[in-house]
Enzyme design. Structure first.
Site, PDB file in Angstrom:
ATOM      1  CE1 TYR A 305     -40.859  -5.099  48.201  1.00  0.00           C
ATOM      2  CE2 TYR A 305     -39.589  -3.345  47.191  1.00  0.00           C
ATOM      3  CZ  TYR A 305     -40.741  -3.777  47.816  1.00  0.00           C
ATOM      4  OH  TYR A 305     -41.761  -2.907  48.048  1.00  0.00           O
ATOM      5  CG  PHE A 306     -34.609 -11.550  49.456  1.00  0.00           C
ATOM      6  CD1 PHE A 306     -33.345 -12.010  49.799  1.00  0.00           C
ATOM      7  CD2 PHE A 306     -35.382 -10.948  50.437  1.00  0.00           C
ATOM      8  CE1 PHE A 306     -32.869 -11.872  51.103  1.00  0.00           C
ATOM      9  CE2 PHE A 306     -34.927 -10.801  51.734  1.00  0.00           C
ATOM     10  CZ  PHE A 306     -33.663 -11.267  52.075  1.00  0.00           C
ATOM     11  CG  ASP A 307     -35.397  -7.392  43.137  1.00  0.00           C
ATOM     12  OD1 ASP A 307     -36.501  -7.406  43.714  1.00  0.00           O
ATOM     13  OD2 ASP A 307     -34.795  -6.352  42.882  1.00  0.00           O
ATOM     14  CE1 TYR A 311     -42.285  -9.464  43.907  1.00  0.00           C
ATOM     15  CE2 TYR A 311     -40.215  -8.878  44.955  1.00  0.00           C
ATOM     16  CZ  TYR A 311     -41.591  -8.801  44.903  1.00  0.00           C
ATOM     17  OH  TYR A 311     -42.271  -8.065  45.825  1.00  0.00           O
ATOM     18  N   GLY A 388     -40.908  -4.815  39.080  1.00  0.00           N
ATOM     19  CA  GLY A 388     -41.674  -3.693  39.618  1.00  0.00           C
ATOM     20  C   GLY A 388     -41.181  -2.372  39.079  1.00  0.00           C
ATOM     21  CG  ASN A 389     -39.957   0.385  42.033  1.00  0.00           C
ATOM     22  OD1 ASN A 389     -40.239  -0.707  42.521  1.00  0.00           O
ATOM     23  ND2 ASN A 389     -39.103   1.213  42.602  1.00  0.00           N
ATOM     24  CE1 TYR A 390     -33.826   1.641  41.457  1.00  0.00           C
ATOM     25  CE2 TYR A 390     -35.478   1.188  43.125  1.00  0.00           C
ATOM     26  CZ  TYR A 390     -34.424   1.958  42.661  1.00  0.00           C
ATOM     27  OH  TYR A 390     -33.979   3.033  43.385  1.00  0.00           O
ATOM     28  CG  HIS A 440     -33.427   2.278  48.247  1.00  0.00           C
ATOM     29  ND1 HIS A 440     -33.785   3.577  47.970  1.00  0.00           N
ATOM     30  CD2 HIS A 440     -33.027   1.748  47.062  1.00  0.00           C
ATOM     31  CE1 HIS A 440     -33.616   3.824  46.680  1.00  0.00           C
ATOM     32  NE2 HIS A 440     -33.153   2.728  46.110  1.00  0.00           N
ATOM     33  CD  GLU A 489     -17.530 -23.295  54.944  1.00  0.00           C
ATOM     34  OE1 GLU A 489     -17.966 -23.585  53.812  1.00  0.00           O
ATOM     35  OE2 GLU A 489     -18.064 -23.706  55.999  1.00  0.00           O
ATOM     36  CG  HIS A 600     -30.420   5.331  45.454  1.00  0.00           C
ATOM     37  ND1 HIS A 600     -31.358   4.975  44.498  1.00  0.00           N
ATOM     38  CD2 HIS A 600     -30.107   6.621  45.176  1.00  0.00           C
ATOM     39  CE1 HIS A 600     -31.591   6.004  43.709  1.00  0.00           C
ATOM     40  NE2 HIS A 600     -30.848   7.013  44.110  1.00  0.00           N
TER      41      HIS A 600
END
Length: 652
Positions: A305-307, A311, A388-390, A440, A489, A600
């Site tokens: 997921y890219f929060d 989202y 969501g869940n987090y 994750h 760079e 985690h």
């Protein structure tokens, strides 16, 4: 999401957050231009960042041209576009179609209404119903079909389409925590534009865990009574002052910003040194994070997921509550974001600001003299977002000695699957009987648009160095340090290394301190692993920013988001592509992108709700000032010092 609110504009500075009036005006311009129809939605509405040259010339009260960038999506066709509107002139500046059906693809961020649509499509599907019945679940009224970003895997029936995946969770009763009851192995792939199921995968016969995972007071039982009250009072009020978005606290001055994607943004951060407000940061934020999972199962291998990019962190921000999210004498900032239809929505008390005591700042006891000790305190500016869940908290701390700290707090509910109780899974440890949580990562990316004493800066990598015993180290005790300039760079792609204390100095070659060195701030990482996924994997291409701890780029106003503007279903964009140009980054306007965060491996203590996991970094003056800037703090500067107002006493 709070209720829609129409309000008048209060923005008085180019760096202020968008107002309700500005969002409404931007939408009206598009309506008047014939760009908004019945099926038009607005996945993303953001302020256009003001030009740096314009900001340097700006004086309070000057007119300025506020511009807004809006993403439009046609629900019926899936076509998307990006518009830039001048709200001051009420004028459409540009309108550009997004080529979502062509390589490298990409989709606008998800709409809130699409979450409900996805669940509706899932529950109406005969294949899903049959899969539930096969598991003995005939009453699906309490089922929760979670809407999940699909990643990008080149599947012919997904490429160029607006797709979402859904995993199913059950509730034992209304209000039950569904994450505790995963329906393992059941995946529904959905075409949101055509509003149909692409396919259903149904693998395995693992029972749905029945044990509840509720953690509210009603289900936990009586609260403990052993904790005594802690009262935080400031009888004379806080030490900061607030004028609109402008904040002044001790030697610090800054502007507080907020937008729907990044959430909290800090602008024009300066530190007062004598009679001079010296520049430290032009802009600072956490514009992206990725949560990749290390599970090989068909149920979860695709999750990354890219929060922010998929989202929108800011749109999912919480209204904060005194006594729960924040303690002390609080100043709150409200913010406006756009809803799915492009109308302004107020998120009240979205940013919390307060002071905290932070223990000892400095102390010394000289023989025969009374101790000299000064207490530290910090200014805290924070917000929380729930995706969501987090739940994620983003906390910026400003200290009296010139240090800035960024701390991310990850909490909420670990993403659960189901297993046979006691069965060993190398990718997903069991956190409760029959409940697994995959390994994750939470990899945040901070964007620091640095401005140490001005826009032209250089980065040097610093390490401590061992010296072999010999002529240069006759007693074997010596070591030294090394600072190496990063000039391009590609050279600015770096990993942290705790074995040599690696950190990075941002210097201004054009200004020297009293010992003749360039003024500097030091970025001190608290490193964990970078992206664990293998090179060549889908997530490694899409989240290339997470493969290094540090990237240094030459400033480009178009480069705001490290995974690109539209990472949803995009095969890969952002910072890796930008740095292929290998632009020079020495003594020029540069941006630091710093990746940090926990890897985690879930534990039983994380269930059913996870205690906060902390990660972050320090940005600390190193030769920026000529001496300790907190020498003039009064005795007992933080809190009550008792009789006489001093925290020190002569030795008895």
């Amino acid at each position: 999401m709070p209720d829609t609110e129409q309000a008048t504009s209060t923005g008085t500075h180019p760096l202020d957050p968008l107002t309700a009036e500005e969002i409404s005006t931007a939408r009206k311009v598009l309506v008047d231009a014939g760009k908004v129809g019945e099926n038009t939605r607005f996945p993303q509405v953001l302020p256009v960042e003001p030009d740096k040259a314009d900001l340097r010339d700006y004086r309070d009260g000057d007119d300025f041209d506020r511009q807004v960038i809006l993403t439009l999506l046609d629900l019926a066709t899936g076509e998307a576009a990006e518009a830039v509107v001048s709200v001051g002139r009420a004028e459409l500046v540009s309108f550009t179609a997004l080529t979502t059906g062509e390589h490298p693809y990409g989709q606008p961020q998800y709409l809130f209404e699409e979450y409900a649509l996805a669940e509706q499509i899932v529950k109406a599907d005969p294949q899903w119903q049959a899969a539930m019945e096969r598991r003995g679940i005939t009453d699906t009224s309490l089922a929760f079909a979670a809407p999940l970003a699909p990643g990008a895997f080149g599947r012919a029936d997904e490429v160029g389409r607006r797709v979402i995946r859904s995993l199913t969770f059950m509730r034992n009763f209304v209000g039950d925590n569904p994450w505790a009851h995963p329906v393992e192995g059941l995946i529904v792939h959905i075409d949101l534009t055509e509003q149909r199921v692409i396919r259903v995968e149904d693998a395995g016969d693992v029972p749905v865990p029945s044990a509840e995972g509720n953690f509210d007071a009603e289900h936990v039982g009586p609260a403990r009574t052993s904790l005594k009250p802690i009262e935080i009072t400031q009888p004379e009020g806080p030490s900061f002052t607030v004028d609109g978005s402008h904040v002044q606290w001790e030697n610090w001055k800054l502007r507080v910003g907020f937008n729907a994607k990044e959430g909290l943004v800090l602008n024009n951060v300066t530190f007062r040194d004598g009679d001079e407000d010296r520049s430290v940061l032009h802009r600072a934020s956490v514009p992206e994070m990725v949560v990749p999972y290390g599970d090989t199962s068909s149920t979860r291998f695709w999750i990354s997921y890219f929060d922010a990019g998929e989202y929108l962190l800011g749109k999912n921000a919480n209204s904060l509550t005194l006594g729960c999210d924040c303690l002390g004498v609080i100043h709150y900032f409200d913010a406006f974001v756009a809803d799915d239809h492009g109308h302004p929505v107020k998120i009240p008390q979205v940013i919390c600001m307060h002071e905290e005591d932070y223990g000892i700042l400095w102390k010394h006891t000289e023989l025969g003299k009374k101790p000299e000790v000064r207490r530290s305190r910090r200014l805290v500016i924070s917000y929380f977002a729930t995706v969501g869940n987090y739940d994620y908290g983003f906390f910026w701390y400003f200290y009296l000695d010139g240090t800035i700290e960024m701390e991310a707090k990850a909490t909420g509910i670990v993403f659960a699957g189901a297993s046979i109780p006691g069965e060993v899974n190398p990718h997903a440890p069991e956190v409760a009987p029959g409940v697994i949580a995959p390994v994750h990562q939470h990899l945040f990316c901070a964007r620091l648009d640095v401005a140490i004493d001005g826009p032209d800066n250089t980065v040097e990598e610093a390490e401590v160095v061992r010296i072999p015993t010999g002529e240069a180290n006759p007693h074997g005790n010596a070591f030294t340090f090394r600072r190496t300039p990063l000039e391009t760079e590609r050279a600015g792609r770096r990993k942290a290394d705790t074995s040599v204390g690696r950190s990075w100095y941002v210097t201004n070659p054009g200004r020297r301190n009293q010992v003749g060195q360039p003024t500097a701030y030091q970025l001190i990482p608290q490193p964990g692993p970078t992206l664990m996924a293998q090179p060549g994997s889908s997530v490694a291409s899409r989240a290339e920013f997470a493969t290094e701890h540090l990237w240094v780029t030459r400033f480009d106003p178009a480069e705001r988001f490290p995974a690109g503007d539209y990472p949803n279903q995009h095969v890969g964009d952002g910072i890796g592509k930008w740095t292929e140009a290998d632009r020079g980054i020495d003594d020029t306007d540069i941006v630091l992108w710093h990746v940090f965060g926990p890897t985690h491996i879930p534990r039983p203590e994380d269930w059913p709700v996870m205690p906060v996991d902390y990660s972050g970094f320090l940005f600390k003056p190193h030769g920026f000032l000529d001496r300790n800037p907190a020498l003039d703090l009064p005795d007992g500067a933080s809190g009550s010092a008792g009789e006489g107002g001093s925290c020190c006493s002569s030795p008895g």
